[in-house]
Motif scaffolding. Structure first.
Motif, PDB file in Angstrom:
ATOM      1  N   UNK A 190      51.262 -68.530  48.616  1.00  0.00           N
ATOM      2  CA  UNK A 190      49.808 -68.564  48.741  1.00  0.00           C
ATOM      3  C   UNK A 190      49.233 -68.605  47.336  1.00  0.00           C
ATOM      4  N   UNK A 191      48.407 -69.616  47.081  1.00  0.00           N
ATOM      5  CA  UNK A 191      47.774 -69.759  45.772  1.00  0.00           C
ATOM      6  C   UNK A 191      46.433 -69.036  45.802  1.00  0.00           C
ATOM      7  N   UNK A 192      46.211 -68.105  44.903  1.00  0.00           N
ATOM      8  CA  UNK A 192      44.956 -67.374  44.837  1.00  0.00           C
ATOM      9  C   UNK A 192      43.886 -68.231  44.164  1.00  0.00           C
ATOM     10  N   UNK A 193      42.632 -67.840  44.322  1.00  0.00           N
ATOM     11  CA  UNK A 193      41.508 -68.646  43.834  1.00  0.00           C
ATOM     12  C   UNK A 193      41.614 -68.969  42.342  1.00  0.00           C
ATOM     13  N   UNK A 194      42.085 -68.015  41.537  1.00  0.00           N
ATOM     14  CA  UNK A 194      42.150 -68.262  40.089  1.00  0.00           C
ATOM     15  C   UNK A 194      43.330 -69.151  39.677  1.00  0.00           C
ATOM     16  N   UNK A 195      44.081 -69.656  40.649  1.00  0.00           N
ATOM     17  CA  UNK A 195      45.188 -70.580  40.356  1.00  0.00           C
ATOM     18  C   UNK A 195      45.044 -71.881  41.125  1.00  0.00           C
ATOM     19  N   UNK A 196      43.877 -72.124  41.697  1.00  0.00           N
ATOM     20  CA  UNK A 196      43.689 -73.293  42.572  1.00  0.00           C
ATOM     21  C   UNK A 196      44.011 -74.625  41.900  1.00  0.00           C
ATOM     22  N   UNK A 218      61.714 -58.744  48.604  1.00  0.00           N
ATOM     23  CA  UNK A 218      61.348 -59.578  49.760  1.00  0.00           C
ATOM     24  C   UNK A 218      60.121 -59.064  50.501  1.00  0.00           C
ATOM     25  N   UNK A 219      59.817 -57.778  50.398  1.00  0.00           N
ATOM     26  CA  UNK A 219      58.677 -57.234  51.133  1.00  0.00           C
ATOM     27  C   UNK A 219      57.408 -57.082  50.285  1.00  0.00           C
ATOM     28  N   UNK A 220      57.419 -57.541  49.034  1.00  0.00           N
ATOM     29  CA  UNK A 220      56.228 -57.485  48.178  1.00  0.00           C
ATOM     30  C   UNK A 220      55.308 -58.659  48.500  1.00  0.00           C
ATOM     31  N   UNK A 221      54.030 -58.380  48.663  1.00  0.00           N
ATOM     32  CA  UNK A 221      53.072 -59.440  48.999  1.00  0.00           C
ATOM     33  C   UNK A 221      51.900 -59.537  48.026  1.00  0.00           C
ATOM     34  N   UNK A 222      51.978 -58.821  46.912  1.00  0.00           N
ATOM     35  CA  UNK A 222      50.915 -58.900  45.917  1.00  0.00           C
ATOM     36  C   UNK A 222      51.089 -60.102  45.003  1.00  0.00           C
TER      37      UNK A 222
END
Length: 151
Positions: A11-17, A91-95
């Motif tokens: 998932x690309x965050x807004x500051x990496x669009x 594997x369980x990190x989502x930040x």
């Protein structure tokens, strides 16, 4: 022989669009370059460290980790190191993926938007099943450590 591919959700965050996703620079490359998703240039003085954002979140498949490793060119030319190398993304990190960068050089280093700041390597993870014993088998090396094999 081509290495197997592992699907990884990203998932690309807004500051990496506007930044490209990590990619392999060659067919034989083990790592993909991670890019700095800073909005303003970040000046890193000698001896300073910073957490550099990548603007990416990932979901690794079970049984894998993402290792964050330094780029040899930045280390050689500028003294830029990753103090916790290799960094591990579980594997369980989502930040957001972040890269801890240390300037071991003698001059201020400027981190600009899109700079290739580190490498990411996917690796399998093994689990341990402890087999506790009162004694262990002897070896030639024994308890020698901390340079003992170089004597």
């Amino acid at each position: 022989m081509t290495a197997p591919t592992i699907p990884v959700r990203v998932s690309r965050l807004a500051h990496a669009h506007d930044l490209p996703l990590p990619a392999y620079a060659s067919d034989g490359a083990a790592g993909m370059d991670l890019l700095a998703a800073v909005t303003d240039a970040l000046e890193l003085a000698p001896g300073a460290r910073a957490l550099v954002p990548t603007g990416l979140r990932i979901a690794l498949p079970p049984g894998y980790e993402l290792q964050i490793r330094p780029r040899s060119g930045l280390a050689l030319k500028n003294g830029i190191m990753l103090p916790n190398s290799p960094g591990t993304i579980d594997e369980d990190y989502r930040g957001e993926l972040g890269v801890i960068v240390f300037n071991g050089g003698s001059e201020t280093f400027v981190i600009t938007r899109g700079l290739r700041i580190a490498q990411a390597v996917i690796a399998p993870v093994m689990r341990v099943s402890w087999d506790e014993r009162d004694t262990l088998d002897d070896t030639v090396r024994g308890q020698g450590g901390f340079g003992s094999t170089g004597r």
